[in-house]
Design a protein around this motif. Structure first.
Motif, PDB file in Angstrom:
ATOM      1  N   ILE A   4      11.312 -10.506   7.155  1.00 44.65           N
ATOM      2  CA  ILE A   4      10.990 -10.359   5.738  1.00 44.65           C
ATOM      3  C   ILE A   4       9.663  -9.625   5.636  1.00 44.65           C
ATOM      4  N   ILE A   5       9.625  -8.584   4.844  1.00 45.68           N
ATOM      5  CA  ILE A   5       8.358  -7.921   4.549  1.00 45.68           C
ATOM      6  C   ILE A   5       8.278  -7.792   3.037  1.00 45.68           C
ATOM      7  N   GLN A   6       7.459  -8.623   2.423  1.00 47.69           N
ATOM      8  CA  GLN A   6       7.240  -8.552   0.980  1.00 47.69           C
ATOM      9  C   GLN A   6       5.844  -7.992   0.766  1.00 47.69           C
ATOM     10  N   GLN A   7       5.775  -6.686   0.609  1.00 48.86           N
ATOM     11  CA  GLN A   7       4.492  -5.992   0.573  1.00 48.86           C
ATOM     12  C   GLN A   7       3.547  -6.526  -0.500  1.00 48.86           C
ATOM     13  N   GLU A   8       4.077  -6.897  -1.657  1.00 50.96           N
ATOM     14  CA  GLU A   8       3.206  -7.378  -2.735  1.00 50.96           C
ATOM     15  C   GLU A   8       2.466  -8.657  -2.338  1.00 50.96           C
ATOM     16  N   ALA A   9       3.045  -9.459  -1.455  1.00 51.57           N
ATOM     17  CA  ALA A   9       2.396 -10.689  -1.003  1.00 51.57           C
ATOM     18  C   ALA A   9       1.322 -10.413   0.045  1.00 51.57           C
ATOM     19  N   LEU A  10       1.221  -9.182   0.487  1.00 49.46           N
ATOM     20  CA  LEU A  10       0.280  -8.810   1.539  1.00 49.46           C
ATOM     21  C   LEU A  10      -0.857  -7.949   0.999  1.00 49.46           C
ATOM     22  N   GLN A  11      -1.106  -8.038  -0.291  1.00 49.63           N
ATOM     23  CA  GLN A  11      -2.159  -7.243  -0.921  1.00 49.63           C
ATOM     24  C   GLN A  11      -3.277  -8.161  -1.391  1.00 49.63           C
ATOM     25  N   GLY A  12      -4.480  -7.847  -0.976  1.00 47.57           N
ATOM     26  CA  GLY A  12      -5.635  -8.639  -1.366  1.00 47.57           C
ATOM     27  C   GLY A  12      -6.592  -7.849  -2.232  1.00 47.57           C
ATOM     28  N   LYS A  13      -7.744  -8.411  -2.409  1.00 46.61           N
ATOM     29  CA  LYS A  13      -8.787  -7.763  -3.211  1.00 46.61           C
ATOM     30  C   LYS A  13      -9.448  -6.622  -2.433  1.00 46.61           C
ATOM     31  N   TYR A  14      -9.642  -6.821  -1.124  1.00 47.14           N
ATOM     32  CA  TYR A  14     -10.358  -5.851  -0.290  1.00 47.14           C
ATOM     33  C   TYR A  14      -9.476  -5.112   0.703  1.00 47.14           C
ATOM     34  N   ASN A  16      -5.192  -4.644   2.399  1.00 50.22           N
ATOM     35  CA  ASN A  16      -3.744  -4.859   2.377  1.00 50.22           C
ATOM     36  C   ASN A  16      -3.298  -4.954   3.826  1.00 50.22           C
ATOM     37  N   LEU A  17      -2.200  -5.654   4.040  1.00 53.00           N
ATOM     38  CA  LEU A  17      -1.533  -5.636   5.330  1.00 53.00           C
ATOM     39  C   LEU A  17      -0.277  -4.799   5.144  1.00 53.00           C
ATOM     40  N   ARG A  18      -0.033  -3.907   6.083  1.00 58.66           N
ATOM     41  CA  ARG A  18       1.208  -3.137   6.070  1.00 58.66           C
ATOM     42  C   ARG A  18       1.805  -3.201   7.467  1.00 58.66           C
ATOM     43  N   GLU A  19       3.104  -3.120   7.526  1.00 57.35           N
ATOM     44  CA  GLU A  19       3.772  -3.181   8.815  1.00 57.35           C
ATOM     45  C   GLU A  19       3.338  -2.007   9.686  1.00 57.35           C
ATOM     46  N   ILE A  20       3.127  -2.285  10.941  1.00 56.87           N
ATOM     47  CA  ILE A  20       2.718  -1.255  11.904  1.00 56.87           C
ATOM     48  C   ILE A  20       3.795  -0.179  12.003  1.00 56.87           C
TER      49      ILE A  20
END
Length: 177
Positions: A4-14, A16-20
């Motif tokens: 599961i990759i839910q990009q919106e859940a991996l976005q912060g204030k400073y 983001n996490l994105r899949e390698i």
């Protein structure tokens, strides 16, 4: 378990996490072969080997490997979820470049754990930290992680979802999120 990759859940204030991606191999090798990686398992200084490692990752259904990037997309570090067993997971490969500040470093780690517990549904994070890595040990203890065993070189920690949820305000206060 399907990946599961839910990009919106991996976005912060400073950050983001994105899949390698395969294009990240040179960045990963440079970071993993730098003095910053002294507490991680060594990596060979070979981009093609790293590309093969990443290509193999895409076939795994129970591993999530992320690049921590700033809000304009500049790669700052790595972090991943692996060694999944039931509702347990290991978070590791947390390594940030010298360009990352403390808020970016901590937020990347927070986003990963929040994702693991609240999106992927895991309940226990188990991980190891080199005994010489005193700042990271102190950080994890403040987060509520507890040492469950040790060997000559490492402490082995566990952090439950409940402990994470109870203590996450401490991290959010530090990063002002």
């Amino acid at each position: 378990m399907a990946k599961i990759i839910q990009q919106e859940a991996l976005q912060g204030k400073y950050v983001n996490l994105r899949e390698i991606t395969l294009n990240d191999a040179a960045f990963v090798v440079a970071l993993r072969c730098s003095p910053k990686a002294k507490y991680l398992n060594p990596t060979k200084n070979d981009v093609s080997l790293q590309q093969r490692y990443i290509a193999n990752y895409f076939h795994k259904k129970d591993e999530w490997y992320f690049i921590v990037e700033d809000k304009v997309g500049k790669a700052l570090g790595t972090i991943r979820i692996y060694n999944v067993c039931g509702t347990r997971f290991e978070a590791g490969s947390w390594l940030m470049s010298n360009e990352a500040n403390i808020a970016q470093s901590l937020e990347g780690e927070y986003l990963l754990k929040n994702y693991a517990y609240h999106i992927l549904g895991f309940h226990v994070n188990h991980f190891e930290v080199r005994k010489a890595n005193k700042k990271v040990i102190q950080f994890h203890k403040a987060y509520g992680a507890r040492i469950v065993r040790e060997c000559e070189m490492d402490y082995f920690f566990e952090l439950t979802k409940d402990e994470f949820d109870y203590n996450k305000h401490k991290i959010l206060e530090i990063i002002h999120a």
